[in-house]
Write an enzyme that holds these catalytic residues in place. Structure first.
Site: not given
Ligand code: GLN
Length: 240
Positions: A94, A128, A192
């Protein structure tokens, strides 16, 4: 294999540690222990120099500010880039994925230069991406589909010098129907879980790369033990 010790670097767990991706280090260490090999896990924290001598480096997820801090630290202390140049295995998740790319733009619109170990550019999406992901990686990695969960705003375009890991069967991943990226022994994903706990075959692939072996050359002792035990049992009780 019994007397080698693998050096694993857990890169900036204090700032790229939001999603329990540090568990990936524990999974690798335990899978090696089961095979009679030891691994040392070195936490490389913000402010520490980054050693270039380790075999395998892990980067986890984090929020935008943490990610910007991380990339600045890793560009100032380029041990990870030196290690990758001599063939060390690097695995990013990520935010760690985005940091390994050539460039990422955080949600405040600020562009950041990445480490350039992957040909991948990330920019914020409109929504998101949150939820479960399944990725078909048989063609690229030769393993069963990967499962994990994602939580990110960034969308990543993989360029010609890297390859995506495969098409997403469920979820968003990179945002264009693909997931993750791979160049040589630098592999990254949005997943994850920790993803290596959910996908032991991926853990073994990374270990095989780091040890210079093939995954099939890394059988787990308990499988061998069970097999021997069943063979002995069959000998004791032959079919009439
Ligand atoms: N900040 C990054 C995004 O939102 C990565 C987020 C994360 O590592 N879960 O794309």
């Amino acid at each position: 294999m019994a007397d080698s010790t693998l050096g694993i670097g857990l890169v900036l767990p204090d700032i790229l540690g939001t999603y329990s991706d540090a568990g990936n280090a524990q999974v690798l260490q335990r899978r090696l222990q089961w095979r009679g090999t030891t691994a040392t896990v070195l936490d490389i924290r913000h402010g520490d120099a980054v050693p270039s001598s380790l075999d395998l480096y892990l980067l986890g997820g984090g929020e935008d500010d943490a990610q910007a801090l991380a990339v600045n630290h890793l560009r100032t202390h380029p041990g990870l880039q030196h290690a990758a140049a001599r063939g060390a295995v690097v695995f990013g998740v990520c935010a760690g994925f985005q940091v390994l790319g050539t460039k990422f733009t955080t949600s405040d619109g600020v562009p950041h230069t990445g480490l350039g170990l992957l040909d991948a550019v990330t920019a914020p999406g409109s929504k998101r991406a949150v939820g479960e992901v399944v990725v078909d990686v048989a063609d690229r990695l030769g393993t069963e589909p990967l499962t994990g969960f994602e939580n990110h705003l960034g969308r990543t375009q993989v360029g010609n010098d890297s390859r995506a890991l495969g098409p997403v069967r469920a979820g968003i991943g990179n945002g264009d129907g693909t997931e993750g990226a791979l160049t040589g022994r630098v592999l990254a994903t949005y997943l994850h879980g920790p993803v290596l706990a959910r996908n032991p075959a991926l853990a073994d692939l990374l270990l095989a790369w780091a040890l210079g072996a093939t995954p099939s050359a890394l059988p787990l002792p308990e499988i061998g033990t069970l097999r021997q035990e069943r063979l002995r049992a069959a000998k004791r009780r032959p079919h009439r």
